[in-house]
Design a protein around this motif. Structure first.
Motif, PDB file in Angstrom:
ATOM      1  N   GLU A   1       0.793  -1.242  -0.155  1.00  0.00           N
ATOM      2  CA  GLU A   1       0.013  -0.021  -0.046  1.00  0.00           C
ATOM      3  C   GLU A   1       0.755   1.249   0.034  1.00  0.00           C
ATOM      4  OE1 GLU A   1      -3.352  -0.001  -0.056  1.00  0.00           O
ATOM      5  OE2 GLU A   1      -3.634  -2.230   0.056  1.00  0.00           O
ATOM      6  N   THR A   2       0.285   2.296  -0.741  1.00  0.00           N
ATOM      7  CA  THR A   2       1.071   3.620  -0.497  1.00  0.00           C
ATOM      8  C   THR A   2       0.464   4.558   0.703  1.00  0.00           C
ATOM      9  OG1 THR A   2      -0.819   4.631  -1.896  1.00  0.00           O
ATOM     10  CG2 THR A   2       1.503   3.802  -3.107  1.00  0.00           C
ATOM     11  N   ASP A   3      -1.009   4.184   1.050  1.00  0.00           N
ATOM     12  CA  ASP A   3      -1.185   4.639   2.205  1.00  0.00           C
ATOM     13  C   ASP A   3      -1.146   3.826   3.532  1.00  0.00           C
ATOM     14  OD1 ASP A   3      -2.633   5.996   4.131  1.00  0.00           O
ATOM     15  OD2 ASP A   3      -4.421   6.228   3.139  1.00  0.00           O
ATOM     16  N   ARG A   4      -0.131   4.018   4.057  1.00  0.00           N
ATOM     17  CA  ARG A   4      -0.140   2.683   5.449  1.00  0.00           C
ATOM     18  C   ARG A   4      -0.586   3.532   6.716  1.00  0.00           C
ATOM     19  NH1 ARG A   4       5.755   0.990   3.673  1.00  0.00           N
ATOM     20  NH2 ARG A   4       5.351  -0.064   1.720  1.00  0.00           N
ATOM     21  N   SER A   5      -1.826   3.362   7.050  1.00  0.00           N
ATOM     22  CA  SER A   5      -2.640   4.107   8.118  1.00  0.00           C
ATOM     23  C   SER A   5      -3.440   3.350   8.519  1.00  0.00           C
ATOM     24  CB  SER A   5      -2.973   5.536   7.672  1.00  0.00           C
ATOM     25  OG  SER A   5      -4.003   5.302   6.767  1.00  0.00           O
ATOM     26  N   PHE A   6      -3.899   3.677   9.956  1.00  0.00           N
ATOM     27  CA  PHE A   6      -5.142   2.953  10.551  1.00  0.00           C
ATOM     28  C   PHE A   6      -6.342   3.213  10.004  1.00  0.00           C
ATOM     29  CE2 PHE A   6      -2.462   1.431  14.017  1.00  0.00           C
ATOM     30  CZ  PHE A   6      -3.051   0.156  14.142  1.00  0.00           C
ATOM     31  N   GLU A   7      -6.477   4.505   9.428  1.00  0.00           N
ATOM     32  CA  GLU A   7      -7.553   5.116   8.715  1.00  0.00           C
ATOM     33  C   GLU A   7      -8.075   4.179   7.586  1.00  0.00           C
ATOM     34  OE1 GLU A   7      -9.401   9.092   6.709  1.00  0.00           O
ATOM     35  OE2 GLU A   7      -8.204   9.453   8.548  1.00  0.00           O
ATOM     36  N   GLN A   8      -6.739   4.081   6.813  1.00  0.00           N
ATOM     37  CA  GLN A   8      -6.901   3.161   5.530  1.00  0.00           C
ATOM     38  C   GLN A   8      -7.339   1.797   5.859  1.00  0.00           C
ATOM     39  OE1 GLN A   8      -7.349   3.843   2.594  1.00  0.00           O
ATOM     40  NE2 GLN A   8      -6.609   2.093   1.274  1.00  0.00           N
ATOM     41  N   ILE A   9      -6.830   1.228   7.019  1.00  0.00           N
ATOM     42  CA  ILE A   9      -7.223  -0.052   7.079  1.00  0.00           C
ATOM     43  C   ILE A   9      -8.662  -0.263   7.636  1.00  0.00           C
ATOM     44  CG2 ILE A   9      -6.809  -2.035   8.828  1.00  0.00           C
ATOM     45  CD1 ILE A   9      -3.733  -0.772   9.140  1.00  0.00           C
ATOM     46  N   ALA A  10      -9.113   0.671   8.404  1.00  0.00           N
ATOM     47  CA  ALA A  10     -10.416   0.747   8.802  1.00  0.00           C
ATOM     48  C   ALA A  10     -11.497   0.874   7.723  1.00  0.00           C
ATOM     49  CB  ALA A  10     -10.614   1.959   9.940  1.00  0.00           C
ATOM     50  N   ASN A  11     -11.006   1.785   6.704  1.00  0.00           N
ATOM     51  CA  ASN A  11     -11.798   1.899   5.676  1.00  0.00           C
ATOM     52  C   ASN A  11     -12.128   0.689   4.690  1.00  0.00           C
ATOM     53  OD1 ASN A  11     -12.828   4.638   5.599  1.00  0.00           O
ATOM     54  ND2 ASN A  11     -10.816   5.334   4.974  1.00  0.00           N
ATOM     55  N   LYS A  12     -10.716  -0.087   4.954  1.00  0.00           N
ATOM     56  CA  LYS A  12     -10.946  -1.660   4.116  1.00  0.00           C
ATOM     57  C   LYS A  12     -11.780  -2.620   4.746  1.00  0.00           C
ATOM     58  CE  LYS A  12      -6.204  -1.856   2.500  1.00  0.00           C
ATOM     59  NZ  LYS A  12      -6.564  -2.211   0.783  1.00  0.00           N
ATOM     60  N   VAL A  13     -12.144  -2.346   5.938  1.00  0.00           N
ATOM     61  CA  VAL A  13     -13.045  -3.217   6.806  1.00  0.00           C
ATOM     62  C   VAL A  13     -14.579  -2.612   6.523  1.00  0.00           C
ATOM     63  CG1 VAL A  13     -13.938  -4.072   9.013  1.00  0.00           C
ATOM     64  CG2 VAL A  13     -11.529  -3.925   8.634  1.00  0.00           C
ATOM     65  N   ILE A  14     -14.524  -1.377   6.453  1.00  0.00           N
ATOM     66  CA  ILE A  14     -15.938  -0.625   6.201  1.00  0.00           C
ATOM     67  C   ILE A  14     -16.437  -0.997   4.776  1.00  0.00           C
ATOM     68  CG2 ILE A  14     -17.276   1.267   5.626  1.00  0.00           C
ATOM     69  CD1 ILE A  14     -15.394   2.631   8.180  1.00  0.00           C
ATOM     70  N   ALA A  15     -15.289  -1.112   3.724  1.00  0.00           N
ATOM     71  CA  ALA A  15     -15.617  -1.825   2.351  1.00  0.00           C
ATOM     72  C   ALA A  15     -15.944  -2.944   2.495  1.00  0.00           C
ATOM     73  CB  ALA A  15     -14.314  -1.633   1.392  1.00  0.00           C
ATOM     74  N   LEU A  16     -15.454  -3.852   3.159  1.00  0.00           N
ATOM     75  CA  LEU A  16     -15.995  -5.410   3.443  1.00  0.00           C
ATOM     76  C   LEU A  16     -17.433  -5.645   3.840  1.00  0.00           C
ATOM     77  CD1 LEU A  16     -14.770  -8.392   3.200  1.00  0.00           C
ATOM     78  CD2 LEU A  16     -14.323  -7.985   5.686  1.00  0.00           C
ATOM     79  N   LEU A  17     -17.621  -4.667   4.878  1.00  0.00           N
ATOM     80  CA  LEU A  17     -19.063  -4.644   5.071  1.00  0.00           C
ATOM     81  C   LEU A  17     -20.068  -4.302   4.007  1.00  0.00           C
ATOM     82  CD1 LEU A  17     -19.049  -2.998   8.584  1.00  0.00           C
ATOM     83  CD2 LEU A  17     -19.248  -5.349   8.159  1.00  0.00           C
TER      84      LEU A  17
END
Length: 249
Positions: free
Chosen positions: A39-55
């Motif tokens: 990833e180019t954006d390595r952040s907890f916000e980006q990780i959280a958004n990935k989980v939201i996208a999974l939902l």
């Protein structure tokens, strides 16, 4: 950090009697081969958004979230970004502040990381967090899973932990309306003291301490963890015990 969805093996059998489950492997963990290193954006916000996208992918509007250690940080970032998606939070072995001695240790490690195998470092950190004889099962489980993480991915996670966690919880107002329960081991000396202070300031938060248990309390005290977390989630879902029995029957 370094665990996977497999660490929930002592919860799945009981949880699936009551709930529909999605077990999430974070980037680089378990079966998720796409890591932070990609990833180019390595952040907890980006990780959280990935989980939201999974939902979103599964058509899930909101959910109850259960996490251990690193997972509790991701849950709280999700709650911060999109509080309406989080019905309740079960925060096991919650990490909301990296203890200063641990920060000093990882800074020292940063200087020698290319000369020492990262698993030596991980084993030492696991022993620091879970030093007692009855922590052995939890410690071995995490070490076994961490082998799959790889050195580059390990240090990508280490960097965002070091850079973001203390800053986030220092900025984040402790008052929110999302129901939350902290389930902590009485021997989680690295993180429990801070949680004892913090949870009292949070609306709709409670704390349950499991005796003779360390950081990974869902493995060490699975029966108590299951009973407490299942009861809490049902209390936030409006289900009565009779309703639950009828569904299971």
């Amino acid at each position: 950090m370094g665990g996977s969805s497999s660490i929930w093996f002592k919860q799945i059998k009981e949880y699936r009697k009551h709930f529909n489950l999605i077990l999430v492997d974070l980037p680089g963990h378990g079966g998720n081969h796409a890591g932070l290193k990609d990833e180019t954006d390595r952040s907890f916000e980006q990780i959280a958004n990935k989980v939201i996208a999974l939902l979103d992918y599964h058509g899930i509007r909101d959910a109850h979230f259960v996490g251990i250690s690193l997972g509790t940080m991701v849950i709280q970032f999700i709650q911060h970004l999109s509080p309406d998606r989080v019905k309740s939070m079960v925060l096991g072995g919650s990490v909301e502040r990296i203890h200063p001695p641990l920060i000093l240790f990882v800074r020292l490690v940063e200087g020698v990381k290319y000369f020492i195998p990262y698993m030596w470092i991980y084993r030492l950190v696991a022993w620091i967090l879970m030093p007692r004889e009855h922590h052995v099962e939890a410690r071995k489980t995490f070490i076994r899973e961490a082998v799959k993480l790889g050195q580059r991915e390990f240090f990508c996670w280490y960097r965002i932990l070091h850079q973001e966690v203390n800053q986030f919880f220092a900025r984040k107002k402790p008052v929110h309306t999302t129901p939350a329960i902290y389930i902590m081991g009485s021997e989680d000396y690295m993180f429990l003291p801070n949680i004892k202070k913090r949870y009292k300031k949070i609306m709709n938060a409670r704390l349950h301490i499991l005796p003779k248990s360390g950081h990974v309390c869902n493995i060490e005290k699975e029966k108590e963890f299951n009973e407490i977390s299942i009861s809490f989630i049902h209390s936030q879902s409006g289900f009565s015990e009779k309703h639950i029995e009828a569904i299971n029957g």
